[in-house]
Design a protein around this motif. Structure first.
Motif, short mmCIF file in Angstrom:
data_model
loop_
_atom_site.label_atom_id
_atom_site.label_comp_id
_atom_site.label_asym_id
_atom_site.label_seq_id
_atom_site.Cartn_x
_atom_site.Cartn_y
_atom_site.Cartn_z
N PRO A 1 0.81 -1.22 0.00
CA PRO A 1 0.00 0.00 0.00
C PRO A 1 0.85 1.28 0.00
O PRO A 1 0.59 2.20 0.76
CB PRO A 1 -0.81 -0.14 1.30
N ILE A 2 1.88 1.31 -0.82
CA ILE A 2 2.82 2.43 -0.76
C ILE A 2 3.14 2.95 -2.15
O ILE A 2 3.41 2.18 -3.07
CB ILE A 2 4.10 1.94 -0.02
N THR A 3 3.10 4.26 -2.28
CA THR A 3 3.41 4.88 -3.57
C THR A 3 4.82 5.47 -3.52
O THR A 3 5.44 5.52 -2.45
CB THR A 3 2.45 6.04 -3.87
N ASN A 4 5.26 5.95 -4.66
CA ASN A 4 6.57 6.57 -4.69
C ASN A 4 6.62 7.81 -3.79
O ASN A 4 7.61 8.06 -3.12
CB ASN A 4 6.94 6.93 -6.12
N GLU A 5 5.52 8.58 -3.77
CA GLU A 5 5.47 9.77 -2.91
C GLU A 5 5.65 9.36 -1.45
O GLU A 5 6.34 10.04 -0.68
CB GLU A 5 4.14 10.54 -3.06
N ASP A 6 5.00 8.24 -1.07
CA ASP A 6 5.16 7.76 0.30
C ASP A 6 6.63 7.47 0.58
O ASP A 6 7.18 7.85 1.61
CB ASP A 6 4.36 6.47 0.54
N LEU A 7 7.26 6.78 -0.37
CA LEU A 7 8.68 6.41 -0.18
C LEU A 7 9.53 7.65 0.05
O LEU A 7 10.38 7.68 0.94
CB LEU A 7 9.21 5.66 -1.40
N GLU A 8 9.27 8.69 -0.74
CA GLU A 8 10.08 9.91 -0.60
C GLU A 8 9.88 10.58 0.76
O GLU A 8 10.75 11.27 1.25
CB GLU A 8 9.77 10.88 -1.75
N ARG A 9 8.68 10.35 1.34
CA ARG A 9 8.43 10.89 2.69
C ARG A 9 9.04 9.98 3.76
O ARG A 9 9.53 10.45 4.78
CB ARG A 9 6.92 11.01 2.94
N ILE A 10 8.99 8.67 3.50
CA ILE A 10 9.45 7.71 4.51
C ILE A 10 10.94 7.83 4.78
O ILE A 10 11.38 7.81 5.93
CB ILE A 10 9.09 6.26 4.08
N TYR A 11 11.73 7.99 3.74
CA TYR A 11 13.18 7.98 3.97
C TYR A 11 13.65 9.05 4.96
O TYR A 11 14.30 8.72 5.95
CB TYR A 11 13.99 8.03 2.66
N PRO A 12 13.28 10.34 4.75
CA PRO A 12 13.75 11.35 5.71
C PRO A 12 13.25 11.07 7.13
O PRO A 12 13.98 11.27 8.11
CB PRO A 12 13.17 12.67 5.20
N LEU A 13 12.04 10.57 7.21
CA LEU A 13 11.47 10.24 8.53
C LEU A 13 12.30 9.14 9.20
O LEU A 13 12.73 9.27 10.36
CB LEU A 13 10.02 9.78 8.32
N ALA A 14 12.55 8.07 8.46
CA ALA A 14 13.30 6.94 9.01
C ALA A 14 14.70 7.37 9.40
O ALA A 14 15.21 6.99 10.46
CB ALA A 14 13.36 5.81 7.98
N SER A 15 15.31 8.20 8.56
CA SER A 15 16.69 8.54 8.84
C SER A 15 16.78 9.44 10.07
O SER A 15 17.72 9.33 10.86
CB SER A 15 17.36 9.10 7.58
N SER A 16 15.76 10.29 10.31
CA SER A 16 15.84 11.12 11.52
C SER A 16 15.53 10.27 12.76
O SER A 16 16.12 10.48 13.82
CB SER A 16 14.97 12.36 11.42
N LYS A 17 14.63 9.31 12.62
CA LYS A 17 14.36 8.42 13.77
C LYS A 17 15.62 7.64 14.15
O LYS A 17 15.92 7.48 15.34
CB LYS A 17 13.24 7.42 13.43
#
Ligand code: ARG
Length: 582
Positions: free
Chosen positions: A196-212
């Protein structure tokens, strides 16, 4: 060979028949057009070889040149500079050859296999301005190399290996812990699982994951573990990774496509790492690897290094491979599958040390023969008005799509042609935006930084992509309007402007040669502006369609045709598309 090379050889022979041998001879365009179109400055160096007065030598050469009907106004200036001019008849003859086949302006080189690495986009991360420069410069260098006869292949070299993907998957696991990818007991076919993930989601997920990961030790650790699982092709995690690569790759391809950038090879770092075992074996066998605090390193410093040269990290102490290792594996893979004579890397100049290290490590193990050229073609950054790498308004990294949109907003306003309907206008404005961005990016020498100025880049006047497109389209439209008239043969030259245009056309050969040698596009970008503005001067000076002298009119149309061909050829080298109208 090319027209101008033929002419150069003929003159070299005339000099020889006058009694003087030259190793190298090039015909210099004159800086003093009042004295002649070209200069021959060799009498001075010949004077040393032949122990003679340069003026005397120049006089001997001039006697020889005077026998040749192609030259006129031959004179000697100062101590022995020879000025020469080509007769109008001869220029017209040359232009008729160009009109028949533009290839007479291109001096083909010996075929050489070159792999050009100019992608480097990272999976699950948005492309940014750095990737824009790699793509623009790399694609144009590849097209130039192909035009001049090389066998050039572009490699996208996707960043799909390493930790970022581990973190992205860690974050997806937080969001959707029940996905079958994380279920060890799942027995179904992963390729049929809906993600259930689009490319836009992926682009949001990476910065989030990296700051976590920066704040949370456990999160970081699990991200690392997942990275290893992917690299070991562990069922579930590896399947999810494949799915993410697929989603992201489709988007990356679309963005490159917008930029007219095409790769022949779509390998990712992960494909290259399939060669790691073989690579490791080579370095082990040759005794090149050293242990260092649990890691394996390669010493690459030389005694005569002026600057510190740290060792290359081959395997980190946690057992994972480094960015350097992915590049070494890539060289081995390219050697095995393509055996290129040269590999060029069009990558940010700030990675110079990285490439120095991998080239040295390559030579140490002789991964390729010593005569294989490895070259880092570095480039500077695109900066904001503050002189720092270009950012978004809130200080974030400017992604490439946002950047294209910024330019699009500006070029959209510039299209005032009433006959263009809304839908078409959008398509054209997009093409013009890409042209504006690409031309501005290629105009400064690649090594220098430049400032992003959207109004300036999008202007219809001045040294801009839109100016070149507008002018080139106007040439085509003149030819279309004159389609009933003959456009086959040039008969005469009527003005100094026309003569100037013709001399510039003849100079194309050397502009292309110089550009390939420097692996830089700024001379081509400059040349395009120069020939286009000269043509526009001619266009303003004359009324082609209503000219009564038919031979003159046909000559003008042929001149227009040639300039249009030259512009189309060079815009294509720069990978800039010309819309039908604007
Ligand atoms: N993926 C890297 C980055 O975004 C660039 C890769 C450049 N090419 C190479 N062969 N190292 O910084």
């Amino acid at each position: 060979m090319s027209l101008i090379k033929d002419l150069t050889l003929d003159i070299k022979n005339i000099i020889k028949e006058s009694g003087y041998e030259l190793d190298n001879f090039t015909l210099q365009p004159s800086g003093r057009r009042d004295l002649g179109q070209f200069q021959i400055n060799d009498a001075m160096s010949l004077a040393k070889t032949y122990h003679k007065n340069p003026r005397e030598i120049a006089e001997d050469i001039v006697k020889g040149l005077e026998q040749d009907k192609r030259f006129t106004n031959i004179n000697i200036a100062g101590p022995g500079f020879i000025n020469i001019t080509l007769t109008n008849d001869y220029l017209v003859e040359l232009m008729n050859k160009v009109n028949e086949d533009i290839n007479v302006l291109i001096d083909k080189k010996e075929k050489k296999k070159v792999i050009i690495d100019y992608g480097g986009a990272n999976v699950a991360k948005a492309l940014h301005v750095g990737h824009l420069r790699s793509a623009n410069i790399g694609e144009a260098i590849k097209r130039l190399a192909l035009l001049l006869g090389y066998d050039a292949l572009g490699d996208a070299h996707l960043g799909d290996y390493g930790r970022p993907l581990g973190f992205v998957i860690k974050e997806i696991k937080e969001m959707y812990p029940d996905l079958p990818y994380f279920d060890e007991n799942y027995e179904g076919d992963y390729s049929e699982v809906e993600l259930p993930i689009t490319n836009e989601d992926l682009e949001r997920i990476y910065p989030l994951a990296s700051s976590k990961a920066k704040e949370d030790e456990d999160y970081l650790e699990e991200g690392r573990i997942i990275t290893v699982k992917i690299q070991q092709h562990e069922r579930g995690y590896y399947d999810l990774w494949k799915k993410i690569v697929e989603i992201s790759k489709a988007d990356i391809k679309a963005t490159y496509n917008d930029l007219n950038v095409n790769f022949e090879i779509w390998n990712g770092e992960s494909d290259e790492m399939e060669y790691f075992d073989e690579l490791n074996r080579i370095y082990q066998e040759k005794g090149i690897l050293k242990d260092s605090e649990g890691a394996k390193i390669i010493e690459v410093a030389n005694e005569d290094d002026k600057a510190p040269m740290p060792p290359l990290l081959f395997i980190k102490s946690n057992g994972s491979a480094s960015y350097e290792t992915t590049d070494l594996a890539t060289i081995l893979e390219r050697k095995i599958n393509h055996d290129p004579q040269e590999i060029w890397y069009v990558v940010d100049g700030r990675q110079a040390l990285h490439f120095d290290q991998i080239f040295r490590a390559t030579r140490k193990a002789k991964l390729v023969e010593d005569d294989v050229v490895l070259e880092h073609i570095g480039f500077g950054t695109m900066n904001g008005k503050d002189g720092k790498p270009f950012k978004t308004r809130d200080g974030g990294v400017m992604n490439l799509k946002q950047l294209i949109d910024l330019v699009y907003e500006e070029t959209y306003k510039k299209i005032s042609n009433e006959s263009i309907k809304e839908e078409e206008k959008k398509v054209i404005a997009k093409k013009v935006a890409i042209a504006a961005l690409k031309y501005a990016d290629l105009l400064p020498y690649r090594g220098t930084d430049y400032i992003f100025e959207v109004e300036k880049f999008s202007d219809l006047e001045g040294k801009t992509g839109p100016y070149l497109l507008y002018s080139t389209i106007r040439m085509k439209s003149l030819l279309n309007k004159a389609s009933e008239l003959k456009q086959d043969k040039m008969y005469k030259i009527n003005s100094l402007t026309e003569e100037d245009i013709i001399l510039n056309i003849l100079n194309l050969t050397s502009v292309l040669d110089k550009s390939l040698e420097a692996k830089a596009l700024n001379d081509i970008a400059d040349y395009l502006y120069k020939i286009t503005s000269l043509y526009n001067k001619f266009y303003a000076e004359n009324k082609v369609l209503t000219e009564g002298d038919e031979q003159l009119q046909e000559s003008w149309l042929v001149l227009t045709k040639i300039v249009h061909k030259v512009n189309s050829l060079l815009l294509d080298v720069l990978a800039i598309d010309i819309p039908e109208k604007m």
